[in-house]
Design a protein around this motif. Sequence first.
Motif, PDB file in Angstrom:
ATOM      1  N   GLN A 126       0.827  -1.195   0.000  1.00  0.00           N
ATOM      2  CA  GLN A 126       0.000   0.000   0.000  1.00  0.00           C
ATOM      3  C   GLN A 126       0.867   1.253   0.000  1.00  0.00           C
ATOM      4  O   GLN A 126       2.037   1.216   0.337  1.00  0.00           O
ATOM      5  CB  GLN A 126      -0.935  -0.001   1.219  1.00  0.00           C
ATOM      6  N   ARG A 127       0.248   2.352  -0.422  1.00  0.00           N
ATOM      7  CA  ARG A 127       0.887   3.672  -0.484  1.00  0.00           C
ATOM      8  C   ARG A 127       2.016   3.728  -1.526  1.00  0.00           C
ATOM      9  O   ARG A 127       2.977   4.468  -1.380  1.00  0.00           O
ATOM     10  CB  ARG A 127       1.393   4.122   0.877  1.00  0.00           C
ATOM     11  N   ARG A 128       1.842   2.910  -2.581  1.00  0.00           N
ATOM     12  CA  ARG A 128       2.813   2.904  -3.682  1.00  0.00           C
ATOM     13  C   ARG A 128       2.142   3.209  -5.015  1.00  0.00           C
ATOM     14  O   ARG A 128       2.736   3.019  -6.059  1.00  0.00           O
ATOM     15  CB  ARG A 128       3.517   1.553  -3.757  1.00  0.00           C
TER      16      ARG A 128
ATOM     17  N   ASN B 214     -10.166   4.690   6.576  1.00  0.00           N
ATOM     18  CA  ASN B 214      -9.055   4.644   5.612  1.00  0.00           C
ATOM     19  C   ASN B 214      -9.582   4.582   4.186  1.00  0.00           C
ATOM     20  O   ASN B 214      -9.116   5.314   3.315  1.00  0.00           O
ATOM     21  CB  ASN B 214      -8.136   3.445   5.886  1.00  0.00           C
TER      22      ASN B 214
ATOM     23  N   TRP C 283      -9.363   7.450   1.231  1.00  0.00           N
ATOM     24  CA  TRP C 283      -8.774   7.133  -0.072  1.00  0.00           C
ATOM     25  C   TRP C 283      -9.719   7.536  -1.192  1.00  0.00           C
ATOM     26  O   TRP C 283      -9.318   8.212  -2.140  1.00  0.00           O
ATOM     27  CB  TRP C 283      -8.417   5.645  -0.174  1.00  0.00           C
TER      28      TRP C 283
END
Length: 151
Positions: free
Chosen positions: A92-94, A124, A128
């Motif tokens: 995640q967060r890529r 979360n 997003w």
Amino acid sequence: RDTSSHLTLVAQLNHQIIGVITATKDLYTTQRALQRVLFYPTTIIAILRALLLSRVKMAELIERISTERQIRIQFPDTYPTVLTFFVDKAHQRRGIGTLLMRALQKQLPDKTKLYVDTEKTNTNAQNWYSSHGFRKIKTIGMSAIYCHDAC
């Protein structure tokens, strides 16, 4: 089964699945098909087993069914919606989720209203979606309903 109304996209890294997004172009038809599956003996056994093993609580199951019914009543028209969307926590967060969502949206006609519902306690996911062009349009039961900015 006609799969032309369903979309599935997968993100892989070194032959391992690290993200998935699935959607239907017609939530109403998909929900009707799922309702029929609920009465298969194997489905009933799986639900009973999950209840007995405390993997799901009866109140949560009833609340989810009620929420789905309320969504169908308040949004009766055919519309596409995200059914499943996840990225493995280690990845995640890529930007993988962003790539999956963009790839899904390219599969839909321009100006298509794309919906998603998420549990209203899942902040979360809500954050997003909000940061990726979705706006919250309604809370129904245990779900927050979001629509992409074409709404």
